[in-house]
Design an enzyme around this catalytic site. Structure first.
Site, PDB file in Angstrom:
ATOM      1  N   GLU A  52       0.811  -1.226   0.000  1.00 21.77           N
ATOM      2  CA  GLU A  52       0.000   0.000   0.000  1.00 21.77           C
ATOM      3  C   GLU A  52       0.841   1.272   0.000  1.00 21.77           C
ATOM      4  O   GLU A  52       0.424   2.311  -0.512  1.00 21.77           O
ATOM      5  CB  GLU A  52      -0.956   0.016   1.191  1.00 21.77           C
ATOM      6  CG  GLU A  52      -2.141  -0.931   1.050  1.00 21.77           C
ATOM      7  CD  GLU A  52      -1.840  -2.336   1.558  1.00 21.77           C
ATOM      8  OE1 GLU A  52      -0.659  -2.640   1.848  1.00 21.77           O
ATOM      9  OE2 GLU A  52      -2.793  -3.141   1.671  1.00 21.77           O
ATOM     10  N   PHE A 114     -11.533  -7.463  13.507  1.00 15.46           N
ATOM     11  CA  PHE A 114     -10.441  -7.900  12.638  1.00 15.46           C
ATOM     12  C   PHE A 114     -10.123  -6.792  11.627  1.00 15.46           C
ATOM     13  O   PHE A 114     -11.013  -6.242  10.997  1.00 15.46           O
ATOM     14  CB  PHE A 114     -10.832  -9.193  11.913  1.00 15.46           C
ATOM     15  CG  PHE A 114      -9.783  -9.646  10.927  1.00 15.46           C
ATOM     16  CD1 PHE A 114      -8.529 -10.047  11.376  1.00 15.46           C
ATOM     17  CD2 PHE A 114     -10.039  -9.646   9.569  1.00 15.46           C
ATOM     18  CE1 PHE A 114      -7.554 -10.438  10.466  1.00 15.46           C
ATOM     19  CE2 PHE A 114      -9.068 -10.052   8.661  1.00 15.46           C
ATOM     20  CZ  PHE A 114      -7.821 -10.443   9.113  1.00 15.46           C
ATOM     21  N   GLN A 115      -8.862  -6.492  11.486  1.00 15.38           N
ATOM     22  CA  GLN A 115      -8.377  -5.440  10.588  1.00 15.38           C
ATOM     23  C   GLN A 115      -9.027  -4.092  10.875  1.00 15.38           C
ATOM     24  O   GLN A 115      -9.274  -3.301   9.968  1.00 15.38           O
ATOM     25  CB  GLN A 115      -8.543  -5.839   9.112  1.00 15.38           C
ATOM     26  CG  GLN A 115      -7.616  -7.011   8.746  1.00 15.38           C
ATOM     27  CD  GLN A 115      -7.436  -7.211   7.258  1.00 15.38           C
ATOM     28  OE1 GLN A 115      -8.356  -6.959   6.474  1.00 15.38           O
ATOM     29  NE2 GLN A 115      -6.264  -7.697   6.856  1.00 15.38           N
ATOM     30  N   LYS A 164     -17.583  -0.906   5.681  1.00 18.68           N
ATOM     31  CA  LYS A 164     -18.026  -1.892   4.691  1.00 18.68           C
ATOM     32  C   LYS A 164     -19.541  -1.885   4.495  1.00 18.68           C
ATOM     33  O   LYS A 164     -20.031  -1.965   3.365  1.00 18.68           O
ATOM     34  CB  LYS A 164     -17.560  -3.291   5.118  1.00 18.68           C
ATOM     35  CG  LYS A 164     -17.791  -4.337   4.043  1.00 18.68           C
ATOM     36  CD  LYS A 164     -17.084  -5.636   4.354  1.00 18.68           C
ATOM     37  CE  LYS A 164     -17.257  -6.608   3.187  1.00 18.68           C
ATOM     38  NZ  LYS A 164     -16.541  -7.880   3.423  1.00 18.68           N
ATOM     39  N   MET A 480      24.234   9.002   2.703  1.00 21.35           N
ATOM     40  CA  MET A 480      24.097  10.243   3.451  1.00 21.35           C
ATOM     41  C   MET A 480      24.335  10.000   4.941  1.00 21.35           C
ATOM     42  O   MET A 480      24.923  10.836   5.630  1.00 21.35           O
ATOM     43  CB  MET A 480      22.719  10.859   3.204  1.00 21.35           C
ATOM     44  CG  MET A 480      22.584  12.283   3.697  1.00 21.35           C
ATOM     45  SD  MET A 480      23.810  13.392   2.968  1.00 21.35           S
ATOM     46  CE  MET A 480      22.935  14.015   1.538  1.00 21.35           C
TER      47      MET A 480
END
Lengths: 567, 163
Positions: A52, A114-115, A164, A480
């Site tokens: 993502e 969940f999630q 959802k 760096m």
């Protein structure tokens, strides 16, 4: 009577109404209904990334290179937390994005489902605004607002979190043509009196200096800025975010300023008597220590769309809040009409001084080196692409060399994570750039450390046949970090060495791309030429570069602009 | 300097946390904060007391203005204004002390709103510094419990925070 649509259908219809071409995303439980609707249409094309974070960077690269809003779609929970780095990257650089995230059903919110994650809470500090849509009747208007907020005023990412069950429910759909928000009315036109005062001060300057930032690019003001600078015959410096806002090969350009800016840009910045800051924010990497910056007397005009950027780090004399393109246009009108002229004698002296600073040749490096100097790779890349490529970069030494050695003459060609400094940005953002510019030449300048942070996207590139050219400046160090350790930590290279690197050629090949390893300076040009001839293939060029090379000039942390370390 | 900043905001879930988050993220002080809906139920009004230099206060107001749900802001302390805070204090009240507490409460124009054989609960309204003064006068020793609302305020006369 309008038709009744599900929340998922409405979401896609809204994107269609907004003219969204591409949406970068990754499916998951909470967004399955939205993905089902995506499947049933072909107006909005979905690009499947491998992580993502990459969806966000790709949408971001798409937005930066096209002046359109970038759109990403992620699922709830880990989908969102993975996206946070990308959202914060866009936020720091004021990039217009709309992020649609799935959420657990409304009844499950707060139940540690969940999630489930508090998406609105977790993203709040790194978005321009966010919404949780609990009521389907507000969905269309909310998405409209999201696009409006993201792209107006000082742009930024806006997230719309959709549970959802809301994507399943039905309601009548109509997409609002326009939106009015009593609490959000960004100023666009600068105050006329202030602009007048600014014009007078600009004309009275003895040692003038234009300092132009990312705001010039975001507001498509490069053309007007160039016109104004050339009209006045004044010097201009660009920030890292502003590269391309004023053409680097123009004689009025003194190059980039800041921590790794040119000697002439930093000296001019320090010793000018009138500074015209346009769409820039005086950040710590640009002006160094503000106290040191104050130690020289100068008048400052600051033009910015965001009032909170003005007098945040540096007090200014003439603040102008407004769209930089509009304000610059007004300035041109006033200056052209004015009886006052610029002070030609003072200006001649000033240019003489600047040219002396230029003679310091601060970007010199050892061109006869037998190991590959990273700077030389960028110079050759510039020559071979005729300075006309879209260049994305990751974060570190290679980013600074790219900024120093690839002179950008056009805006939206230089795509990098300036504010947040996100390693892993280069490759996925290049994908977005290529989607926005299908016929453009796109190269990603990276290092062996940064590239590994989003290397999985080589798979996405294969799926969509993106012919990117990856310029990997491989010095086996987090360069760096190593440079700072050399300068400020007694050469103790704590954890900055990259051991056990993959064979990047084989790695590229395993993803179905072309890989090349280049070890001698004499082979740089040939390899680049070969790579760019492969117009339909992604080529991963692994340049084995000098491990000890450092980026100069350098303004050490806490030091002033004129206190550079030079080669 | 101490500033009282009043905000009109959309009366929506999460607006308060945007303001609170802004203050913690940017390291600004919040002395006190209170919020409630106005006569227009779509709007809430928040009063924030903060301390900072002129530069910090300028940034605070600019940053607050930038929040999408903030409709309007006024820094009350920039002009004439009325400030009030409500405080409830429960104090030990036994023996001779009971009279003294009653007297002090009257002097400060407070009222005793709950009485037991061992304690008084006093209600007091005024500027925050008046409430401070009252607490100092009665002395730490007898205070059992204190609750303060934080300052609220309005501009005087024509100075208004209205749409």
């Amino acid at each position: 009577m309008t038709e009744e649509l599900t929340g998922a259908e409405i979401t896609i219809r809204c994107l269609q109404e907004e003219g969204v071409e591409y949406i970068f995303g990754y499916p998951g439980g909470a967004v399955l209904f939205i993905y089902d609707e995506l499947f049933k249409q072909d107006k909005v094309k979905h690009i499947l990334v491998r992580h993502e974070q990459a969806a966000l960077h790709a949408a971001d690269g798409y937005a930066r290179s096209s002046h359109k809003v970038g759109v990403a779609l992620v699922t709830s929970g880990p989908g969102v937390t993975n996206a946070v780095t990308g959202i914060a990257t866009a936020y720091m650089d004021s990039i217009p994005l709309v992020i649609i995230s799935g959420q657990v059903p409304t009844a499950a919110i707060g139940q540690d489902a969940f999630q489930e994650v508090d998406t609105v809470g977790i993203t709040r500090p790194c978005v321009k605004h966010n919404f949780l849509v609990k009521d389907i009747t507000e969905l269309a208007a909310t998405i409209k607002k999201a696009f409006f907020i993201a792209s107006s005023g000082r742009p930024g990412p806006v997230l719309v979190d959709i549970p959802k069950d809301v994507t399943q429910q039905k309601t009548h759909f109509s997409y609002p043509n326009s939106i009015h928000m009593r609490s959000y009315n960004p100023v666009t036109n600068g105050n006329t009196k202030q602009i007048k005062k600014a014009a007078e001060l600009i004309l009275s300057a003895k040692r003038p200096m234009f300092y132009s930032g990312g705001g010039v690019i975001l507001d498509n003001a490069a053309g007007v800025l160039t016109e104004l600078v050339q009209l006045l015959d004044y010097p201009c410096t660009n920030t890292l975010m502003g590269l391309g806002g004023f053409p680097a090969t123009d004689k009025h350009s003194v190059g980039m300023l800041g921590m790794h800016g040119t000697y002439e840009a930093n000296m001019s910045m320090q010793y000018c008597d009138v500074l015209i800051a346009v769409g820039a924010r005086f950040d710590d990497r640009v002006i160094g220590n503000p106290k040191h910056f104050y130690s020289e007397d100068r008048k400052i005009i600051h033009i910015d769309i965001d009032p909170s950027s003005i007098s945040k780090r540096v007090k200014v004399d003439i603040p102008i809040v407004g769209s930089v393109s509009q304000v610059l246009k007004e300035l041109i009108k006033l200056i052209k009409a004015s009886k006052e002229k610029t002070d030609a004698i003072a200006l001649k002296e000033w240019w003489k001084q600047i040219n002396l600073w230029r003679e310091r040749d601060c970007l010199k490096y050892d061109r006869s080196s037998r190991v590959i100097k990273p700077q030389m790779v960028i110079e050759k890349l510039y020559a071979i692409t005729k300075g006309d490529a879209f260049i994305t970069s990751d974060v570190g030494q290679h980013q600074m060399w790219a900024a120093q050695f690839y002179p950008f003459d056009k805006p939206r060609r230089w795509i990098n994570s300036g504010g947040l400094g996100t390693m892993g940005f280069g490759l996925p953002s290049a994908m977005g750039v290529q989607f926005a510019n299908p016929t453009g030449t796109v190269a990603c300048i990276t290092g062996e450390a940064s590239i590994q942070m989003c290397i999985q996207e080589l798979s996405t590139c294969k799926q969509y046949q993106l012919p990117l050219k990856i310029i990997n400046l491989n010095n086996r160090y987090m360069g760096m970090v190593r440079q700072w350790q050399e300068f400020f930590h007694g050469n103790r290279y704590s954890e900055s060495y990259m051991d056990a690197l993959p064979d990047f050629v084989k790695l590229a090949e395993s993803y179905g791309h072309v890989g090349m390893k280049i070890e001698k300076p004499g082979d740089i040009e040939g390899a680049l030429k070969d790579a760019f001839k492969l117009k339909k293939r992604l080529v991963f060029l692994d340049f084995i570069t000098d491990q000890t090379e450092n980026v100069f000039p350098m303004v050490p942390g806490g030091k002033g602009l004129s206190e550079m370390i030079l080669v | 300097m101490r500033h009282i900043i009043s905000l009109l905001m959309e009366n929506e879930a999460g607006t308060l946390s945007r303001v609170a988050g802004l203050f913690s993220a940017r390291g600004y002080n919040i002395e006190s904060l209170n919020v409630a809906p106005t006569e227009d139920p779509t709007l809430s009004r928040m009063t924030l007391v903060t301390i900072g230099s002129d530069e910090v206060i300028e940034q605070i107001t600019k940053q607050l203005n930038k929040l999408i749900e903030v409709v309007k802001i006024i820094d009350l302390t920039e002009g004439d204004h009325i400030e009030r805070e409500l405080m409830l204090v429960k104090v030990k009240a036994i023996g001779d002390g009971r009279d003294e507490i009653k007297r002090l409460t009257d002097i400060f124009r407070g009222s005793i709103i709950d009485v037991t054989d061992k304690s008084y609960t006093i209600e007091l309204t005024g500027t925050s510094s008046k409430l401070d003064a009252f607490l100092e006068t009665i002395g730490q020793g007898i205070i059992l419990e204190t609750i303060r609302t934080g300052a609220s305020g309005l501009g005087r006369g024509d100075r208004m925070l209205k749409l």
